[in-house]
Motif scaffolding. Structure first.
Motif: not given
Length: 162
Positions: A110-111, A116-117, A120, A138
């Motif tokens: 994510s970083q 954003a989760y 995904m 997620v």
């Protein structure tokens, strides 16, 4: 806003994208070699992508969906070598391959990606990983017998659900 396509699709390796002769890649015996268009370890275990994996990767590329791998293997160099020998290294914008919780893998993904989760989609063959990663928000899909086109399409449909 309706989400239709994930911004990042993350795949586990062992028993998800590939089969390593019925074991995990960290249980193989290097060096790896090509023999009659087959990738083998020293014990003659055949390492191969599941039949629909190239179609899935092509589909993601054609639809400009970024892909990553996340693997908890104890032998990251072997996993990276196999990805290269199978000719799929360039398919993945990100690779988190080291022994750790998938929570750490996903925090890093994510970083790095800025995704954003909840944007995904994740495929893995271990239910504990599915539970952990799902807790982040997620969309996570259990892979029982290796990736297939049908399972991929099921995951894409689940992701698109409101």
């Amino acid at each position: 806003m309706t989400r239709t396509v994930p911004r990042l699709i993350v795949f586990d390796l062992d028993f998800t994208l590939w089969d390593c002769g019925g074991t995990w890649c960290d249980c193989l015996t290097p060096p790896f070699r090509q023999s009659d268009a087959r990738l083998l370890d020293c014990g003659d275990r055949h390492i191969r992508l599941y039949d629909d994996v190239l179609w899935i990767l092509d589909h993601c590329d054609q639809h400009s969906i970024t892909m990553a791998v996340a693997s908890r293997t104890e032998q990251p160099p072997w996993a990276r070598e196999l990805i290269g020998l199978l000719g799929i290294t360039e398919r993945f914008a990100h690779a988190e391959i080291y022994p750790s919780s998938k929570l750490k893998h996903f925090a890093s993904l994510s970083q790095q990606s800025g995704v954003a989760y909840d944007e995904m989609l994740f495929f893995d063959d271990e239910m504990r990983n599915i539970r952990e990663v799902s807790s982040l928000g997620v969309t996570s899909v259990f892979v029982e017998t290796g990736m297939s086109r049908k399972l991929f399409e099921h995951g894409m449909a689940r992701f698109a659900q409101p």
